[in-house]
Design a protein around this motif. Structure first.
Motif, mmCIF file in Angstrom:
data_model
loop_
_atom_site.group_PDB
_atom_site.id
_atom_site.type_symbol
_atom_site.label_atom_id
_atom_site.label_comp_id
_atom_site.label_asym_id
_atom_site.label_seq_id
_atom_site.Cartn_x
_atom_site.Cartn_y
_atom_site.Cartn_z
ATOM 1 N N GLU A 216 0.827 -1.208 0.000
ATOM 2 C CA GLU A 216 0.000 0.000 0.000
ATOM 3 C C GLU A 216 0.865 1.263 0.000
ATOM 4 O OE1 GLU A 216 -2.370 -3.402 1.350
ATOM 5 O OE2 GLU A 216 -0.402 -2.646 1.954
ATOM 6 N N THR A 217 1.963 1.211 0.748
ATOM 7 C CA THR A 217 2.854 2.368 0.818
ATOM 8 C C THR A 217 3.510 2.643 -0.530
ATOM 9 O OG1 THR A 217 3.320 1.756 3.119
ATOM 10 C CG2 THR A 217 4.762 3.388 2.117
ATOM 11 N N VAL A 218 4.063 1.606 -1.132
ATOM 12 C CA VAL A 218 4.727 1.783 -2.427
ATOM 13 C C VAL A 218 3.717 2.187 -3.503
ATOM 14 C CG1 VAL A 218 6.153 0.686 -4.195
ATOM 15 C CG2 VAL A 218 6.559 0.170 -1.788
ATOM 16 N N ALA A 219 2.498 1.663 -3.413
ATOM 17 C CA ALA A 219 1.469 2.017 -4.396
ATOM 18 C C ALA A 219 1.189 3.516 -4.379
ATOM 19 C CB ALA A 219 0.187 1.233 -4.124
ATOM 20 N N ILE A 220 1.103 4.100 -3.199
ATOM 21 C CA ILE A 220 0.870 5.549 -3.099
ATOM 22 C C ILE A 220 1.986 6.303 -3.801
ATOM 23 C CG2 ILE A 220 0.811 7.512 -1.493
ATOM 24 C CD1 ILE A 220 -0.615 5.593 0.499
ATOM 25 N N TYR A 221 3.223 5.921 -3.516
ATOM 26 C CA TYR A 221 4.368 6.605 -4.134
ATOM 27 C C TYR A 221 4.331 6.474 -5.660
ATOM 28 C CZ TYR A 221 9.041 7.504 -5.836
ATOM 29 O OH TYR A 221 10.102 7.988 -6.579
ATOM 30 N N GLU A 222 4.141 5.255 -6.151
ATOM 31 C CA GLU A 222 4.191 5.026 -7.596
ATOM 32 C C GLU A 222 3.023 5.694 -8.320
ATOM 33 O OE1 GLU A 222 6.726 3.988 -9.014
ATOM 34 O OE2 GLU A 222 7.809 2.698 -7.606
ATOM 35 N N LEU A 223 1.857 5.691 -7.708
ATOM 36 C CA LEU A 223 0.699 6.334 -8.339
ATOM 37 C C LEU A 223 0.890 7.841 -8.461
ATOM 38 C CD1 LEU A 223 -2.146 4.300 -6.616
ATOM 39 C CD2 LEU A 223 -1.802 4.468 -9.088
ATOM 40 N N GLN A 224 1.374 8.483 -7.383
ATOM 41 C CA GLN A 224 1.566 9.933 -7.477
ATOM 42 C C GLN A 224 2.673 10.267 -8.477
ATOM 43 O OE1 GLN A 224 4.300 12.037 -6.241
ATOM 44 N NE2 GLN A 224 5.483 10.168 -5.842
ATOM 45 N N LEU A 298 -5.492 -2.796 -4.866
ATOM 46 C CA LEU A 298 -4.417 -2.001 -5.461
ATOM 47 C C LEU A 298 -4.319 -2.243 -6.966
ATOM 48 C CD1 LEU A 298 -1.593 -2.572 -2.808
ATOM 49 C CD2 LEU A 298 -3.226 -0.688 -2.925
ATOM 50 N N PRO A 299 -4.015 -1.193 -7.703
ATOM 51 C CA PRO A 299 -3.750 -1.396 -9.137
ATOM 52 C C PRO A 299 -2.384 -2.049 -9.332
ATOM 53 C CG PRO A 299 -3.266 0.877 -8.521
ATOM 54 C CD PRO A 299 -3.840 0.206 -7.296
ATOM 55 N N ASP A 300 -2.052 -2.375 -10.568
ATOM 56 C CA ASP A 300 -0.737 -2.944 -10.870
ATOM 57 C C ASP A 300 0.276 -1.800 -10.850
ATOM 58 O OD1 ASP A 300 1.413 -4.407 -11.680
ATOM 59 O OD2 ASP A 300 0.764 -4.611 -13.766
ATOM 60 N N TYR A 301 0.623 -1.369 -9.642
ATOM 61 C CA TYR A 301 1.441 -0.150 -9.488
ATOM 62 C C TYR A 301 2.883 -0.317 -9.961
ATOM 63 C CZ TYR A 301 3.109 -2.412 -5.175
ATOM 64 O OH TYR A 301 3.660 -3.267 -4.268
ATOM 65 N N LYS A 302 3.345 -1.561 -10.051
ATOM 66 C CA LYS A 302 4.742 -1.776 -10.452
ATOM 67 C C LYS A 302 4.983 -1.520 -11.938
ATOM 68 C CE LYS A 302 5.932 -5.222 -6.939
ATOM 69 N NZ LYS A 302 6.423 -6.614 -6.722
ATOM 70 N N SER A 303 3.924 -1.520 -12.726
ATOM 71 C CA SER A 303 4.094 -1.340 -14.169
ATOM 72 C C SER A 303 3.749 0.084 -14.618
ATOM 73 C CB SER A 303 3.224 -2.340 -14.934
ATOM 74 O OG SER A 303 1.849 -2.104 -14.651
ATOM 75 N N LEU A 304 3.556 0.992 -13.670
ATOM 76 C CA LEU A 304 3.185 2.363 -14.015
ATOM 77 C C LEU A 304 4.356 3.102 -14.660
ATOM 78 C CD1 LEU A 304 1.221 3.341 -10.782
ATOM 79 C CD2 LEU A 304 0.265 2.733 -13.005
#
Length: 307
Positions: A216-224, A298-304
């Protein structure tokens, strides 16, 4: 290893057994969960890591163990919080010998050093190591502020590269940017100001609740970073009651309870800290349980792709 000083860098907890020795098995479980989530660095021996209770030998073991686990995937950084300049220099040298990639350094402990003394302290440590350095600026908890004028002097030293910004003044990020541009990298050190700090130009987040909720933490960073602010904000709003467990005198106990709930930690703390009891414990568990019950998909935040 050069450090980019960006992204999510967990200030990890130190795991202890029931016999009050290092629990390297559970520690490994947690570090592996952080890496799987996509964190960008590991920070050892901070406040959350119960640094003041660790022996030098234990710190050395933690560095060597973490270096082995991460296998050059991300930088390993250890916090230095010493009472004397000599002690800080020795700690920096030992960290480098043990394989650490960088240092996070607090001002002198116990003695409330003046501005000149604080600057000289940081410079003396920096010139006795090749490791890149992030200054930990937390006047709220540690009573010494590293001002912009002080940073002006410190940035004459090449390996002083970043600040863990914990003044609680969000406008300080803009002041740093206006004065130093990207010469001084900024990592937010306060969980409850993280998204705001990133949107104002901070490059990273030294995170606490990431210890229990890494994805969840990394997702916030990657999404922004990808410009998907609305999605980042939705997760951040869900996260805030949990993040507030970090800005509390019992943050170590709080976050270790959260690690238990997510299966990547134990509740063991080192005395004089004690596990939470009574109404205080019930309140924290209620926040954790509610957070887990309402966890966002969570979305697939690693591929953003960054915007």
């Amino acid at each position: 290893m050069n450090i980019k000083w960006e992204g999510v860098m967990p200030a990890v907890t130190t795991k202890f057994t029931d016999q009050d020795t290092l629990d390297l098995q559970m520690f490994t479980t947690n570090i592996e969960a952080q890496l799987e989530a996509g964190v960008h660095g590991i920070i050892l021996g901070g406040t959350l890591g119960e640094a003041s209770t660790l022996t030098d030998a234990e710190k050395s073991t933690l560095v060597k163990t973490t270096v082995d686990i991460v296998d050059n995937k991300v930088p390993v950084i250890i916090n230095i919080a010493e009472q004397s300049t000599k002690g800080a220099i020795n700690a920096a040298k030992k960290a480098q010998e043990d394989g650490a990639n960088g240092l996070m350094i607090l001002p002198p402990m116990r003695y409330k050093a003046g501005d000149r003394e604080t600057v000289v302290y940081f410079k003396e440590v920096a010139k006795n190591t090749d490791l890149p350095i992030m200054i930990y600026n937390n006047p709220v908890d540690y009573k010494i502020e590293v001002t912009l004028d002080m940073f002006e002097e410190l940035l004459g030293v090449d390996n002083i590269q970043a600040v863990k910004e914990s003044t609680r003044d969000i406008s300080n990020i803009t002041r740093i940017k206006n004065r130093f541009n990207d010469r001084l990298k900024i990592l937010c050190g306060v969980d409850t100001l993280a998204l705001e700090s990133l949107l104002m130009g901070a490059q990273g987040w030294v995170a606490g609740l990431v210890c229990a909720f890494p994805k969840e933490t990394v997702a916030i960073y990657e999404l922004q970073k990808a410009g998907r602010i609305k999605e980042a904000l939705a997760i951040y709003r869900w996260f805030l009651p949990l993040l507030e467990l970090d800005i509390n005198p019992k943050l170590v106990q709080n976050i270790k309870l959260a690690e238990v709930a997510t299966g990547i930690g134990t509740e063991n703390v080192r005395a004089p800290r004690l596990p939470l009891i009574g109404d205080e414990r019930k309140m924290v568990l209620q926040i954790i349980e509610n957070g887990i019950k309402t966890k966002p998909v969570l979305p697939d935040y690693k591929s953003l792709v960054s915007s």
